[in-house]
Design a protein around this motif. Sequence first.
Motif, PDB file in Angstrom:
ATOM      1  N   VAL A  23       0.860  -1.177   0.000  1.00 11.42           N
ATOM      2  CA  VAL A  23       0.000   0.000   0.000  1.00 11.42           C
ATOM      3  C   VAL A  23       0.899   1.229   0.000  1.00 11.42           C
ATOM      4  CG1 VAL A  23      -1.820   1.238   1.224  1.00 11.42           C
ATOM      5  CG2 VAL A  23      -1.722  -1.249   1.343  1.00 11.42           C
ATOM      6  N   ILE A  24       0.650   2.138  -0.920  1.00 15.89           N
ATOM      7  CA  ILE A  24       1.456   3.354  -1.000  1.00 15.89           C
ATOM      8  C   ILE A  24       0.806   4.452  -0.162  1.00 15.89           C
ATOM      9  CG2 ILE A  24       2.420   5.110  -2.547  1.00 15.89           C
ATOM     10  CD1 ILE A  24       2.055   2.860  -4.779  1.00 15.89           C
ATOM     11  N   THR A  25      -0.488   4.636  -0.370  1.00 15.97           N
ATOM     12  CA  THR A  25      -1.200   5.676   0.372  1.00 15.97           C
ATOM     13  C   THR A  25      -2.532   5.152   0.889  1.00 15.97           C
ATOM     14  OG1 THR A  25      -0.306   7.251  -1.239  1.00 15.97           O
ATOM     15  CG2 THR A  25      -1.966   8.088   0.274  1.00 15.97           C
ATOM     16  N   VAL A  26      -2.830   5.509   2.106  1.00 11.01           N
ATOM     17  CA  VAL A  26      -4.137   5.217   2.695  1.00 11.01           C
ATOM     18  C   VAL A  26      -4.850   6.561   2.809  1.00 11.01           C
ATOM     19  CG1 VAL A  26      -5.369   4.387   4.735  1.00 11.01           C
ATOM     20  CG2 VAL A  26      -3.232   3.283   4.029  1.00 11.01           C
ATOM     21  N   ARG A  27      -5.983   6.672   2.120  1.00 10.58           N
ATOM     22  CA  ARG A  27      -6.707   7.935   2.129  1.00 10.58           C
ATOM     23  C   ARG A  27      -7.961   7.781   2.986  1.00 10.58           C
ATOM     24  NH1 ARG A  27      -5.774   8.941  -3.430  1.00 10.58           N
ATOM     25  NH2 ARG A  27      -3.706   9.652  -2.882  1.00 10.58           N
ATOM     26  N   LEU A  28      -8.074   8.619   3.980  1.00  7.01           N
ATOM     27  CA  LEU A  28      -9.206   8.540   4.905  1.00  7.01           C
ATOM     28  C   LEU A  28     -10.058   9.802   4.829  1.00  7.01           C
ATOM     29  CD1 LEU A  28      -7.892   7.381   8.414  1.00  7.01           C
ATOM     30  CD2 LEU A  28      -9.078   6.032   6.693  1.00  7.01           C
ATOM     31  N   ASP A  29     -11.364   9.590   4.785  1.00  5.92           N
ATOM     32  CA  ASP A  29     -12.307  10.698   4.943  1.00  5.92           C
ATOM     33  C   ASP A  29     -12.508  10.906   6.432  1.00  5.92           C
ATOM     34  OD1 ASP A  29     -12.938  11.476   2.420  1.00  5.92           O
ATOM     35  OD2 ASP A  29     -14.772  10.292   2.258  1.00  5.92           O
ATOM     36  N   VAL A  30     -12.186  12.084   6.919  1.00  6.69           N
ATOM     37  CA  VAL A  30     -12.378  12.338   8.337  1.00  6.69           C
ATOM     38  C   VAL A  30     -13.314  13.531   8.506  1.00  6.69           C
ATOM     39  CG1 VAL A  30     -11.281  12.891  10.537  1.00  6.69           C
ATOM     40  CG2 VAL A  30     -10.115  11.414   8.910  1.00  6.69           C
ATOM     41  N   ALA A  57       3.112   2.552   4.309  1.00  5.65           N
ATOM     42  CA  ALA A  57       2.176   3.431   3.596  1.00  5.65           C
ATOM     43  C   ALA A  57       2.080   4.798   4.260  1.00  5.65           C
ATOM     44  CB  ALA A  57       0.794   2.781   3.563  1.00  5.65           C
ATOM     45  N   ALA A  58       1.748   5.785   3.436  1.00  2.00           N
ATOM     46  CA  ALA A  58       1.524   7.130   3.955  1.00  2.00           C
ATOM     47  C   ALA A  58       0.038   7.304   4.239  1.00  2.00           C
ATOM     48  CB  ALA A  58       1.981   8.153   2.930  1.00  2.00           C
ATOM     49  N   LEU A  59      -0.251   8.090   5.236  1.00  2.00           N
ATOM     50  CA  LEU A  59      -1.648   8.365   5.563  1.00  2.00           C
ATOM     51  C   LEU A  59      -2.020   9.744   5.034  1.00  2.00           C
ATOM     52  CD1 LEU A  59      -4.279   7.666   7.129  1.00  2.00           C
ATOM     53  CD2 LEU A  59      -3.268   8.823   9.091  1.00  2.00           C
ATOM     54  N   GLU A  60      -3.119   9.784   4.282  1.00  2.00           N
ATOM     55  CA  GLU A  60      -3.606  11.063   3.798  1.00  2.00           C
ATOM     56  C   GLU A  60      -5.001  11.282   4.368  1.00  2.00           C
ATOM     57  OE1 GLU A  60      -2.630  11.849  -0.443  1.00  2.00           O
ATOM     58  OE2 GLU A  60      -4.620  12.764  -0.449  1.00  2.00           O
ATOM     59  N   ILE A  61      -5.162  12.383   5.047  1.00  2.00           N
ATOM     60  CA  ILE A  61      -6.444  12.672   5.670  1.00  2.00           C
ATOM     61  C   ILE A  61      -7.208  13.697   4.841  1.00  2.00           C
ATOM     62  CG2 ILE A  61      -7.529  13.763   7.682  1.00  2.00           C
ATOM     63  CD1 ILE A  61      -5.471  12.344   9.416  1.00  2.00           C
TER      64      ILE A  61
END
Length: 110
Positions: A23-30, A57-61
Amino acid sequence: MSLIEGVFRLIEEQAKVENFRRVITVRLDVGELSHAEPDALRFCFEAAVGGTSAKGAALEIVHVPGLALCMRCDRQVALRRLIDGCPDCGGHRLQVVEGAELRLKELEVE
Ligand SMILES: [Zn+2]
């Protein structure tokens, strides 16, 4: 179960189904009204990610603004915190329309 554990569980499920390598990026709707603090989420993510399929992986919020329907004004109003009430009439008869979610939006994988 913490919010972030739920997210990791979803990632593990997807890892099985889609069979990706990493996983490169984990994108979360917050959502603004979700009671999830982006900083705290980030901290939990960093602390736990090493033991999961999303290792490295990087976390993108993705910030989702709060939106609620005020029963009194009979219209939708922008809201930062539910406890503040309606910005127009101060009422608390509010129905959240958007911004209560903490949701896995997208996984960037390879
Ligand atoms: Zn109102």
